[in-house]
Design a protein around this motif. Structure first.
Motif, mmCIF file in Angstrom:
data_model
loop_
_atom_site.group_PDB
_atom_site.id
_atom_site.type_symbol
_atom_site.label_atom_id
_atom_site.label_comp_id
_atom_site.label_asym_id
_atom_site.label_seq_id
_atom_site.Cartn_x
_atom_site.Cartn_y
_atom_site.Cartn_z
ATOM 1 N N MET A 1 -21.464 18.145 15.119
ATOM 2 C CA MET A 1 -21.180 17.645 13.768
ATOM 3 C C MET A 1 -22.184 18.217 12.775
ATOM 4 S SD MET A 1 -20.941 13.677 12.393
ATOM 5 C CE MET A 1 -22.728 13.407 12.434
ATOM 6 N N GLY A 2 -21.694 18.704 11.636
ATOM 7 C CA GLY A 2 -22.567 19.224 10.602
ATOM 8 C C GLY A 2 -22.723 18.235 9.476
ATOM 9 N N LYS A 3 -23.238 18.721 8.353
ATOM 10 C CA LYS A 3 -23.355 17.870 7.165
ATOM 11 C C LYS A 3 -22.715 18.589 6.000
ATOM 12 C CE LYS A 3 -26.630 19.890 4.382
ATOM 13 N NZ LYS A 3 -26.535 20.129 2.932
ATOM 14 N N PHE A 4 -22.322 17.815 4.993
ATOM 15 C CA PHE A 4 -21.691 18.408 3.816
ATOM 16 C C PHE A 4 -22.014 17.538 2.610
ATOM 17 C CE2 PHE A 4 -17.957 19.235 1.010
ATOM 18 C CZ PHE A 4 -18.136 20.609 0.856
ATOM 19 N N TYR A 5 -22.754 18.114 1.649
ATOM 20 C CA TYR A 5 -23.087 17.420 0.404
ATOM 21 C C TYR A 5 -22.421 18.166 -0.727
ATOM 22 C CZ TYR A 5 -25.934 15.656 -3.520
ATOM 23 O OH TYR A 5 -26.350 15.112 -4.710
ATOM 24 N N ILE A 6 -21.481 17.499 -1.400
ATOM 25 C CA ILE A 6 -20.723 18.102 -2.489
ATOM 26 C C ILE A 6 -20.889 17.282 -3.756
ATOM 27 C CG2 ILE A 6 -18.612 16.888 -1.780
ATOM 28 C CD1 ILE A 6 -17.020 19.281 -2.905
ATOM 29 N N THR A 7 -20.981 17.973 -4.885
ATOM 30 C CA THR A 7 -21.092 17.289 -6.173
ATOM 31 C C THR A 7 -20.077 17.881 -7.150
ATOM 32 O OG1 THR A 7 -22.642 18.774 -7.332
ATOM 33 C CG2 THR A 7 -23.589 17.184 -5.781
#
Length: 525
Positions: A1-7
């Motif tokens: 599992m990765g990470k994803f930060y979106i704005t």
């Protein structure tokens, strides 16, 4: 599992919502939902950028305080996100105390290291864009090159951030990270802009007081763009919770309109570099949404209220149209006629009818129970192979932010499944007892295709996707991309009939919208 930060950009308060507000946030939400379905640790931030001279002037015109003025507008934005099924994890307001502390601490740090100095500012300022401009940067009419409205001559004591000091660093960084600014056309624009020479940035104001006080000189307030950009750190607890901050930073994607790429791709990286904070991975400047070929404008009178559209056609329909019709990075056209055509063709006819026919046939022929006899012929294998290929192609396309192609890929599978019904003719198989195994296989293949479609379509149509699962007898189960492998629908699953996902829409001779045979009546205000 990765990470994803979106704005998304935090939206500047506008007293009139329009469909363009919905576009960027819908794209961001679809990406965030995809990464959650994929299993990534995901954080999605949006919010409101509330300071500046423009807000103070508008509040004064209405005889209210700035915070009273923006409170009403922000309530409407939050209502829009709720109705549009936006799944943001936080909504940051730059008027909040938690954000003030981040801005003041960052400003103090940059000041203490000698990157901020004071002098009198004399120059040109666009109040609507909250942008400073040099004479050579104005358009042919001497107006703001972004919004083409008149600029004002400003003179005041200000503090300046030494942007020019970092020009060579920025050019080298962009050369070494060619994918940092996307699409390529925006990157080239920004490189050309910087090569003309970076000026130091005026980052405080003294001629008004609606802003965050400067910690080392309280008669100054922070320039709105220096303030607003730092929200991307505030939202993930920069300086407050180091573990949480490191969990999500660097941001994977800042999704912004093309008119504010300059702030995000030039000023923001230099601010972060001065703060010794790692760079985000990507700045993506999407295009504008135009209406019937013309940019939305109050003066033209073509501003479309998204809340009214959602009430009339549903959030899924609006989301699907925006994602299907507009290639990310390009300008896209919105029209009511095109929306209705897309709802009827893709949602009501292709997807809705496929689900209705499949569930109805399983109930009619097998008492609602799905069985897999695995009597596969060439036609069955064609569908199975396409379904497996679709999952692989879809995953690659979504990872590459090619949302429009991903939508088309999923709907090509839906089209194939509809054709599969015609090719296999279940009604004929049902009349021949020797074909019982083939009929069971056909019903299973259709139900299994719909299961995969629901998983892949969840980022686009989050209201309908779980309803598909419900009708397939999978109600309450999570939609996860890891489960999008052929054969995951258990033998013995019992389907259940539901309401049509998308009733057909017509317009009568009086111009009334008829949805599923009933005249649409707007809700009372």
């Amino acid at each position: 599992m990765g990470k994803f930060y979106i704005t998304t950009p935090i939206y500047y308060p506008s007293d009139k919502l329009h469909i363009g507000h919905a576009y960027c946030t819908t794209v961001a939400d679809a990406l965030a939902r995809y990464h959650r379905v994929k299993g990534d640790d995901t954080f999605f931030l949006t919010g409101s950028d509330e300071h500046g001279l423009k807000i103070q002037r508008k509040a004064a015109e209405k005889g209210v305080t700035p915070i009273e003025y923006v409170d009403v507008i922000i309530a409407n934005f939050k209502l829009l996100w709720q109705k549009l099924n936006i799944s943001n994890d936080d909504f940051i307001r730059t008027s909040e105390e938690r954000h003030h502390k981040v801005v003041q601490d960052a400003l103090q740090k940059i000041y203490d290291q000698g990157d901020i100095y004071k002098k009198n500012y004399e120059g040109l300022y666009c109040v609507p864009c909250e942008s400073y401009w040099l004479e050579r940067q104005l358009d042919e009419n001497g107006c703001c090159p972004d919004c083409h409205r008149p600029v004002e001559k400003m003179q005041e004591e200000s503090y300046f951030f030494k942007m020019s000091k970092y020009q060579d660093w920025w050019l080298q960084f962009i050369e070494e990270n060619p994918d940092f600014i996307q699409p390529e056309s925006r990157r080239n624009e920004m490189i050309n802009f910087v090569k003309q020479g970076l000026e130091d940035l005026c980052i405080t104001r003294t001629t008004f007081d609606w802003g965050i006080p400067v910690p080392f000189d309280k008669k100054h307030v922070v320039y709105v763009w220096f303030d607003a950009l730092l929200n991307y750190l505030t939202g993930i607890k920069y300086g407050v919770d180091d573990e949480f901050f490191k969990r999500f930073w660097p941001a994977d994607l800042h999704l912004v309109g093309k008119e504010i790429v300059r702030f995000h791709s030039i000023i923001w990286p230099i601010m972060l570099h001065a703060l010794s904070v790692e760079m985000p991975k990507k700045i993506y400047g999407h295009g504008w949404l135009v209406v019937d070929g013309a940019k939305m404008s109050k003066s033209v009178g073509n501003v479309i209220d998204p809340l009214g559209l959602i009430d009339e056609f549903g959030a899924d329909s609006i989301r699907y149209f925006l994602l299907r019709e507009i290639n990310l990075g390009n300008d896209g056209n919105f029209s009511r006629d095109a929306l209705i055509q897309r709802i009827n063709a893709d949602l009501a006819n292709d997807l809705g009818n496929l689900l209705n026919r499949t569930v109805a046939m399983i109930i009619k022929y097998h008492g609602g129970v799905v069985k897999n006899a695995k009597v596969n012929g060439a036609v069955d294998n064609d569908l199975i192979n396409l379904a497996q290929k679709t999952v692989a192609d879809y995953t690659k396309q979504m990872d590459n932010m090619d949302l429009t192609t991903a939508v088309k890929t999923v709907w090509a599978l839906i089209g194939k499944a509809n054709k599969y019904i015609d090719e296999t003719a279940p009604w004929a198989l049902a009349k021949d007892e020797s074909k019982a195994g083939e009929l069971q296989t056909v019903m299973y293949n259709l139900a299994e295709t719909l299961r995969l479609v629901a998983i892949m379509a969840e980022p686009f149509i989050p209201d309908a996707a779980p309803k598909i699962f419900q009708q397939l007898g999978l109600g309450g189960k999570e939609l996860r991309l890891a489960d999008a492998t052929w054969g995951g629908l258990p033998d013995g699953t019992k389907v259940e009939k539901g309401e049509p996902l998308y009733p057909r829409i017509t317009i009568d001779e009086d111009g009334n919208t008829i949805i599923g045979g009933k005249k649409y009546v707007p809700p009372a205000n």
